[in-house]
Each structure stands twice: as structure tokens, then as C-alpha cells.
Scaffold this motif. Structure first.
Motif, PDB file in Angstrom:
ATOM      1  N   PRO A   1      41.030  61.505  -0.951  1.00  0.00           N
ATOM      2  CA  PRO A   1      41.121  60.155  -0.385  1.00  0.00           C
ATOM      3  C   PRO A   1      42.258  59.359  -1.024  1.00  0.00           C
ATOM      4  N   LYS A   2      42.881  58.478  -0.203  1.00  0.00           N
ATOM      5  CA  LYS A   2      43.992  57.673  -0.723  1.00  0.00           C
ATOM      6  C   LYS A   2      43.509  56.303  -1.157  1.00  0.00           C
ATOM      7  N   GLU A   3      42.477  55.780  -0.449  1.00  0.00           N
ATOM      8  CA  GLU A   3      42.032  54.429  -0.776  1.00  0.00           C
ATOM      9  C   GLU A   3      41.207  54.412  -2.068  1.00  0.00           C
ATOM     10  N   PRO A   4      41.129  53.255  -2.725  1.00  0.00           N
ATOM     11  CA  PRO A   4      40.323  53.166  -3.948  1.00  0.00           C
ATOM     12  C   PRO A   4      38.833  53.283  -3.612  1.00  0.00           C
ATOM     13  N   PRO A   5      38.022  53.720  -4.589  1.00  0.00           N
ATOM     14  CA  PRO A   5      36.591  53.931  -4.352  1.00  0.00           C
ATOM     15  C   PRO A   5      35.891  52.752  -3.674  1.00  0.00           C
ATOM     16  N   ALA A   6      36.297  51.528  -3.988  1.00  0.00           N
ATOM     17  CA  ALA A   6      35.608  50.364  -3.444  1.00  0.00           C
ATOM     18  C   ALA A   6      35.735  50.254  -1.926  1.00  0.00           C
ATOM     19  N   GLU A   7      36.842  50.760  -1.381  1.00  0.00           N
ATOM     20  CA  GLU A   7      37.056  50.657   0.074  1.00  0.00           C
ATOM     21  C   GLU A   7      36.775  51.969   0.799  1.00  0.00           C
ATOM     22  N   TYR A   8      36.239  52.888   0.058  1.00  0.00           N
ATOM     23  CA  TYR A   8      36.153  54.266   0.558  1.00  0.00           C
ATOM     24  C   TYR A   8      34.916  54.527   1.426  1.00  0.00           C
ATOM     25  N   LEU A   9      35.148  55.137   2.590  1.00  0.00           N
ATOM     26  CA  LEU A   9      34.045  55.585   3.439  1.00  0.00           C
ATOM     27  C   LEU A   9      34.147  57.108   3.604  1.00  0.00           C
ATOM     28  N   PRO A  10      33.228  57.852   2.982  1.00  0.00           N
ATOM     29  CA  PRO A  10      33.397  59.311   2.907  1.00  0.00           C
ATOM     30  C   PRO A  10      33.409  60.007   4.261  1.00  0.00           C
ATOM     31  N   PHE A  11      32.687  59.464   5.243  1.00  0.00           N
ATOM     32  CA  PHE A  11      32.603  60.175   6.530  1.00  0.00           C
ATOM     33  C   PHE A  11      33.311  59.421   7.658  1.00  0.00           C
ATOM     34  N   LYS A  12      34.332  58.650   7.275  1.00  0.00           N
ATOM     35  CA  LYS A  12      35.128  57.961   8.280  1.00  0.00           C
ATOM     36  C   LYS A  12      36.205  58.930   8.779  1.00  0.00           C
ATOM     37  N   PRO A  13      36.180  59.238  10.083  1.00  0.00           N
ATOM     38  CA  PRO A  13      37.143  60.226  10.569  1.00  0.00           C
ATOM     39  C   PRO A  13      38.580  59.707  10.562  1.00  0.00           C
ATOM     40  N   GLN A  14      39.516  60.603  10.298  1.00  0.00           N
ATOM     41  CA  GLN A  14      40.938  60.301  10.411  1.00  0.00           C
ATOM     42  C   GLN A  14      41.351  60.554  11.869  1.00  0.00           C
ATOM     43  N   GLU A  15      42.655  60.539  12.094  1.00  0.00           N
ATOM     44  CA  GLU A  15      43.147  60.733  13.461  1.00  0.00           C
ATOM     45  C   GLU A  15      42.714  62.058  14.085  1.00  0.00           C
ATOM     46  N   ASP A  16      42.641  63.091  13.230  1.00  0.00           N
ATOM     47  CA  ASP A  16      42.246  64.415  13.735  1.00  0.00           C
ATOM     48  C   ASP A  16      40.719  64.556  13.804  1.00  0.00           C
ATOM     49  N   LEU A  17      40.010  63.452  13.680  1.00  0.00           N
ATOM     50  CA  LEU A  17      38.546  63.385  13.730  1.00  0.00           C
ATOM     51  C   LEU A  17      37.867  63.941  12.475  1.00  0.00           C
TER      52      LEU A  17
END
Lengths: 378, 287
Positions: free
Chosen positions: A197-213
Motif C-alpha cells: 500500500p502507498k497510503e499511510p495506515p490511517a487512510e488505508y482500506l485493505p479491501f478497496k479495489p484499484q483500477e484493475d479491481l
């Protein structure tokens, strides 16, 4: 520079391919005809700082792989039919929780204990639908020792890229056969690393899909804390009963594979350009089918072979394109027509579709397939 | 015990195989034979495909020779070397799925009790160390927790022999096997103690180096399991093929292990089992 070929066994090539792809964790349980994979890794994995563990059964073997993969390891297990049956619940868990891992199933004659040393391809549908619930599966099947190596690497790459378990479906002949194989140099084949993950832990959503789902669940222990469950969950990882979110997840898990499938839809054509009769085969059966096609050509029959390498998702587009002008399509396999039924589903309903089946515990012979070609060419 | 049901119908006598006729005429059914009767009758296992010097084969022969009621015995086996011998055994045998033997046996025993409420039907599990202590451990232990009236016999050859020699939970620490090239890293599982803690009312560890003792343990385990509770017998049956010693040295191997203390013969009998056995064995000349 000509490459040196090495005499290798299929199971050994699987080990070498896995190590090339970065395997650093293996958990398994002895079962013929896959045992050499575990035995070889018991020697090779600790030597390079990886971890090998013999577990008490196949359920615990895949469970240990899932645990290791959650900590960021590239994990693999290897088994055969009975053990593959035991692994099914955990395969579903890995799909649902999006945990990469490679499961090698060296098929033997089933059902049940069946024939431990007998070649068969009866697990094709089990590989696709063995675990419960709607899901997509990625299943690759090699037809030679060198291909075992490259497909093992591919299996890891797909598994990492799509965050889903990938099945390497071998058969007893391919696993135990020894033949010359050239081993790729480091850097020659692509090796996909686990995304972080690139975002810091505080903003992190582990199962948020990226562009490729595909989401980017962090390796546990790296400071990103989240919940992992086989229950329906939302982007945070926590269980949810929200129908919209449940529907969204089950569809995304399917679509992330469908969306990306062209990147790993592998097949091989042999003399299909002008073929009036197209054979469809895979694994060890495809070697016999190729010999039968060559024999048919020698006798003036315009036959060709479409060898499937990716079995699932089913290469429907390639099959309908390559078979479009065929007067008959013959599917040859060491089961009672598992892929044949799929081929029929894909073909034009007016097209002739024939099935060559083989389930006596021996390797299918070219003569048997050639006889079917001759019959169809009449 | 009547062996009427084994008698061949006169009309079929001439077409039955000689082996079968011999078994009916001089087999062990209904005779109550023991170890000392070996050689005097047709045995339940006479030919098998196991390796020369196989400790498991010898143990199996001894075990089958002391069954209190072979005609009323069902063996539940599992995958492994013993599964290669069982097709040659003249007894009911179920080769269950790998590790599932104690669950199958529990269901079988309960159904036999439903169907034959007034009879003793002995359900005896005979499986290897991998099937019992590794892949099947949960089902083995749960059958003990529930107090199933079955006998569990482990043929302990200390490895997965049938797949070519990998470590099992019962391999001794340090044993070099195919999945343990640098030696097994943890201790041999103490199954007799586990069995005792899990509710087995009779537990024994024996070996074919002492056939009489082995025979006594099997017989006791089966008798006690008829009424008192689950029982467990562990038979040390070394494997010459995978531990690479000479086939004729199997018994010598056991004695060496006894001497260095890495194999112990032992027997545990609960109070209740003791009382039951005292009543049963009172008039038994074989003991």
C-alpha cells in the motif's frame, strides 16, 4: 548462445519454477504422485533461507500457506486428488480473503483413493468448482517439463497480481516424466512482486479495489492493521450484512479475474490454419493428440491441434475462433468428457463435436485419438 | 460361537475355491485360537504384497491370530502399507479414506449395536502411524472423547512408508527421512499417554518381538472395548525398507530400541477395565 538443456522431472521443474518466482514458504503432506515436490523443497527451501514445513494433513497444509501469505510470503502447496478435495474449503477462503497462493494438484485417477500412480485428468471440473459458492478460478495445465517451470512462474505472477489462489493442474505423466528442459536465466521471465500500500495506515482500506479491481491488502506485521475473514466483508475487512456490499464483493471477486483474463489466456496451435478437423486437448493427452495429428497429416487428413494451457477461465473466444471453419472438433482427454462438454457449449450448435475419453489408468495413446480422427474424416 | 453361517451350501462345494474350503474347514472362526496355535490352522492372512522383513506384516499376522471372535469382527483400515495387505485378509475390512478410520468405525459400531443389540460385534481399527497420529488424529481422539466402543490399533513403522519414506509424527526425533533431510525436528508423539488422557480404558504399547505379550494386549483391548470403553494398542513395527536395515534384522532392531529406551513396552488398565478383565480372564487357559 545456445541454451543448455537440463534433464528434469516435472515435479522438480515445478520446484525450480517456484523458487525462480520467489517461493519462500511451502507446507505439504506426502501424497503420490506429487510427493517429489515436497521432498525436493525440503532440501532446497531451507538452503536459501525459506521455510519448509510438513503438516499433519492437506487441510493444515493449505491453511499454513494462507497464514504465511498473509505475512507476505510467496507460498505454495502441492497435492493430489484426495488432498485437493480436503483443500477445497481453504481455497474458497483464499478467494474470499484475496490471499495469493499457488496450489499444485498432480492429478491421479479418481474418484476417492483411486489409482495413486495412474495418470488421469479427472480433476478439471473440481479445480473449477471444487469449493462452494460463485467464484472464478485460474487453472493452468502444462504439457511438458519445461512448461511446468514457466507455468509455475506464471501461476505465482497471476496469484500475486490478482490476489487469488491459482491452481497448477498437472497430471501424473507430466509430473513424473523426465525430459530436457532449458531453465530460464534470472531476469528472463517476469516475476511479479507483492504490491504494497502507498497510503499511510490511517487512510488505508485493505479491501478497496484499484483500477484493475484488485485491492492491496498489506502484509501483516508491516503496521497496517485490518481484519481478515471469510465472511462477507466491506472495504475495511470487517463483516457486513449489507446486501449491496455483499453483492458488490461477490461480483468484484469474479470480475477482477474476467477483466484481466486476456493477460493469462494461454493456448498453443499446431497446424490449425487450414485444419478441417480440430483436436482440442491439454496436458499429457495433448502430447498424444499432437502425434495423432501428425499421423493424420501424413495420411492427407487436414487435422490440427489446439492445446489448452489455461483451462479456467475457459478460453471460449479462442476456441470459437480457431474452430470456426472446422467440419468437426474432437476433444481428447483422460476423463469422461469434462472439457468436451465445455467445448460443446462454445461451438456453433450445428458443428460436429466429438469426444475421446480415457479412464483406464493408463496414458492415452496416439492410436486411439488417430482412430477418432480417421472416423471423423470419413 | 456358531460358524454355521460360514458353511458352504452342499451344492456349491465343488465350485468354491480350494482356499475358501480350507478356510471353512480349518480356519480360526469360532475356535478361539491364540498365538500358540499358529501353524496348526489356516490363517486369515497367508499371502501379502508387503516387503520382506516388514514389521507391520508380522504384527498384522499376530494380531489376526488372536482376535477373540474373527467371525464377528470388522476391521476398519486406512490408506498406507497395511491397506496393501488387507485385500488378502479373510475378514470384513473397510479401507476408509485416509485418516477417517475412527469416524467410520464409530458409525459402524453404533449401527451394528442397533442391528445386533444382543451380540458382540468387534470393530477394530487397524491403521498406520500417519493415519492415526497425523491426518486422522482429530477423528481418533474425538472417538476416544466420546467413549466409542472400538479398539484402535496403530501399526507404528515410524514413517510414511507407502509414499516412499517421509517423516510422520511418530518418527523419532532426528530421523532422516525424505521430507526431513536434516532429521526430524520434534519428538515422537506420545500416543499412549494421549490415549489415556483422552479416555481409553485400556492402553498398551507392544511389539512383535514379544508375540505373546502382543497377543494378550490385542485380546484384552478388544474384550474391554465390548463393554467398558475405547481401547488403544500401539504396535512398534519397524520398516526395513525406509529405515534401510536388513529384512532379517527387524526383531533385532526392536530389541535394540528397547535396550536404549526409545521404545517402551507398557500397559495401562483402568480400574473398571481391570474388573471386567478379571471376570473375563478367570477361566481363560490362554492367559
Amino acid at each position: 548462445m545456445t541454451k543448455r538443456k537440463k534433464l528434469m522431472q516435472g515435479n522438480e521443474a515445478c520446484v525450480s519454477g517456484a523458487l525462480y518466482a520467489g517461493l519462500n514458504f511451502f507446507a505439504g503432506y506426502p501424497i503420490t504422485p506429487s510427493t517429489e515436490i515436497a521432498e525436493t523443497l525440503a532440501k532446497r527451501l531451507p538452503a536459501i533461507g525459506g521455510n519448509f514445513i510438513q503438516m499433519e494433513d492437506e487441510i493444515s497444509s493449505i491453511a499454513a500457506c494462507i497464514g504465511a501469505s498473509l505475512a507476505g510470503a510467496k507460498a505454495m502447496t502441492a497435492t493430489s486428488g484426495p488432498g485437493f478435495s480436503l483443500m477445497q474449503e481453504n481455497i474458497g477462503y483464499a478467494i474470499m480473503t484475496e490471499i495469493p497462493c499457488v496450489v499444485v494438484n498432480v492429478q491421479r485417477l479418481g474418484p476417492s483413493t483411486g489409482g495413486p500412480t495412474a495418470p488421469a485428468q479427472g480433476d478439471v471440473m473440481q479445480a473449477r468448482w471444487g469449493t462452494h459458492g460463485d467464484h472464478e478460478m485460474v487453472v493452468l495445465t502444462p504439457a511438458g517439463v519445461e512448461e511446468v517451470f514457466t507455468l509455475t512462474v506464471e501461476a505465482f505472477n497471476i496469484s500475486e497480481a490478482l490476489r487469488t489462489p491459482v491452481i497448477l493442474l498437472m497430471d501424473e505423466v507430466i509430473a513424473h516424466m523426465r525430459e530436457g528442459a532449458s531453465v530460464p536465466e534470472r531476469g528472463e521471465l517476469l516475476v511479479v512482486a507483492r504490491k504494497e500500500p502507498k497510503e499511510p495506515p490511517a487512510e488505508y482500506l485493505p479491501f478497496k479495489p484499484q483500477e484493475d479491481l484488485v485491492p492491496v491488502p498489506a502484509a501483516l506485521g508491516t503496521g497496517y492493521r485490518y481484519h481478515v475473514t471469510g465472511l462477507y466483508h466491506d472495504e475495511t475487512g470487517f463483516p457486513t450484512g449489507n446486501p449491496e456490499k455483499i453483492d458488490g464483493l461477490i461480483r468484484r471477486l469474479k470480475h477482477k479475474i474476467i477483466l484481466n483474463k486476456d493477460k493469462f489466456s494461454f493456448f498453443e496451435e499446431h497446424l490449425t490454419d487450414d485444419a478441417e478437423l480440430v483436436l482440442i486437448s491439454y496436458g499429457a493427452s495433448a502430447r498424444a493428440a499432437r502425434a495423432a495429428v501428425n499421423q493424420a497429416r501424413a495420411e492427407g487428413i487436414k487435422a490440427g491441434l489446439l492445446r489448452l494451457i489455461t483451462l479456467w477461465p475457459f478460453p471460449s473466444t479462442a476456441i470459437s475462433r480457431i474452430c470456426a471453419n472446422a467440419s468437426a472438433v474432437i476433444t481428447a482427454e483422460m476423463n469422461l468428457g469434462q472439457i468436451y462438454a465445455e467445448v460443446c457449449r462454445v461451438l456453433d450448435s450445428t458443428q460436429r463435436s466429438l469426444s475421446v475419453t480415457h479412464v483406464d489408468g493408463t496414458l492415452i495413446q496416439p492410436q486411439k485419438i488417430f482412430a477418432a480422427i480417421k472416423e471423423a474424416a470419413k | 460361537m456358531s460358524k454355521d453361517f460360514l458353511r458352504i451350501s452342499p451344492a456349491f462345494e465343488d465350485i468354491m475355491p480350494a482356499e475358501y474350503r480350507e478356510l471353512v474347514a480349518s480356519g480360526p472362526y469360532g475356535k478361539g485360537y491364540g498365538i500358540s496355535d499358529l501353524g496348526s490352522h489356516k490363517e486369515l492372512l497367508e499371502e501379502h504384497p508387503l516387503c520382506a522383513g516388514c514389521g507391520l506384516a508380522l504384527s498384522l499376522r499376530l494380531t489376526l491370530s488372536v482376535l477373540p471372535a474373527p467371525e464377528d469382527t470388522v476391521i476398519v483400515g486406512s490408506t498406507g502399507c497395511s491397506a496393501l495387505a488387507f485385500p488378502q485378509v479373510a475378514l470384513h475390512n473397510i479401507h476408509s479414506l485416509f485418516g477417517n478410520q475412527n469416524a467410520v468405525a464409530a458409525g459402524l459400531k453404533r449401527a451394528l449395536k442397533l442391528r445386533f443389540p444382543d451380540k458382540h460385534k468387534d470393530v477394530v481399527v487397524v491403521a498406520g502411524d500417519g493415519a492415526t497420529a497425523d491426518i486422522g488424529l482429530d477423528m481418533v481422539m474425538q472417538s476416544w472423547f466420546r467413549g466409542e466402543l472400538i479398539t484402535t490399533i496403530m501399526l507404528d513403522n515410524e514413517a510414511y512408508a507407502n509414499t516412499g519414506g517421509q517423516e510422520s509424527g511418530m518418527s523419532p526425533k532426528g530421523a532422516v527421512l525424505n521430507m526431513a533431510p536434516k532429521g526430524k525436528k520434534f519428538q515422537k508423539i506420545n500416543m499412549p499417554e494421549l490415549a489415556r488422557e483422552a479416555g481409553c480404558v485400556y492402553v498398551a504399547a507392544v511389539s512383535p518381538a514379544n508375540p505373546k505379550r502382543l497377543g494378550k494386549a490385542i485380546r484384552r483391548a478388544i474384550l474391554v472395548a465390548r463393554e467398558v470403553g475405547p481401547t488403544y494398542v500401539q504396535i512398534f513395527a519397524p520398516c526395513p525398507t525406509n529405515f534401510k536395515f536388513k529384512p532379517q534384522e527387524t526383531i533385532k532392531r526392536i530389541k535394540e530400541r528397547e535396550k536404549d529406551g526409545t521404545y517402551l513396552t507398557r500397559e495401562y488398565i483402568s480400574q473398571e477395565a481391570q474388573e471386567y478383565l478379571a471376570a473375563m480372564e478367570g477361566g481363560n487357559k490362554d492367559e
